[in-house]
Design an enzyme around this catalytic site. Structure first.
Site, PDB file in Angstrom:
ATOM      1  N   LYS A  39     -13.855  15.412  10.542  1.00 45.59           N
ATOM      2  CA  LYS A  39     -14.027  16.814  10.179  1.00 45.59           C
ATOM      3  C   LYS A  39     -12.620  17.373   9.944  1.00 45.59           C
ATOM      4  O   LYS A  39     -11.987  17.915  10.841  1.00 45.59           O
ATOM      5  CB  LYS A  39     -14.737  17.512  11.341  1.00 45.59           C
TER       6      LYS A  39
ATOM      7  N   ILE B 277     -20.989  16.932  15.840  1.00 46.92           N
ATOM      8  CA  ILE B 277     -20.830  15.805  14.905  1.00 46.92           C
ATOM      9  C   ILE B 277     -21.206  14.494  15.582  1.00 46.92           C
ATOM     10  O   ILE B 277     -21.482  13.512  14.898  1.00 46.92           O
ATOM     11  CB  ILE B 277     -19.428  15.766  14.260  1.00 46.92           C
TER      12      ILE B 277
END
Length: 124
Positions: free
Chosen positions: A99, A72
């Site tokens: 997330k 990410i």
């Protein structure tokens, strides 16, 4: 410096190291603080003198959902690039990419990364 703030934009995408993340996908939450001079927009009610929130959300959504990345951190960096490429008024950008359903085997509110860059610190 003035700021445009977008909090917890929801984008479904397929990022992560685990194979099921790339296959099944999951929701990501994107929060942004974009610094820019908004005085002309505020004084003249001129949309062209600010950053259109809908366009910012579209760019972020397109970046997050357009590819699959293991990290990410990479997704967050790509968002920074997208903001600086598409919005010349952006002076600096702070991004928090969350997330919430990271498959880690533990209960948590979210796992995430935060990046902050000024226009001169990133190649676009």
């Amino acid at each position: 410096m003035d700021k445009i703030i977008i909090e917890d934009l929801e984008v479904y995408a397929y990022h992560g190291v685990a194979e099921e993340e790339k296959k099944l996908g999951q929701m990501f939450l994107v929060s942004l603080e974009i610094s820019a001079d908004l005085s002309t927009a505020a004084q003249n009610q001129d949309l062209s003198a600010t950053l259109n929130y809908a366009e910012v959300c579209r760019v972020v959504g397109d970046v997050v959902s357009s590819d699959k990345y293991d990290l990410i951190e990479t997704v967050a960096y790509k968002i920074l690039e997208g903001i600086f490429i598409n919005f010349q008024k952006a002076v600096s950008v702070k991004i928090l990419l969350k997330k919430p359903w990271a498959p880690m085997g533990y209960h948590l509110k979210y796992a995430g990364v935060q990046l902050e860059r000024t226009r001169g610190e990133i190649d676009v």
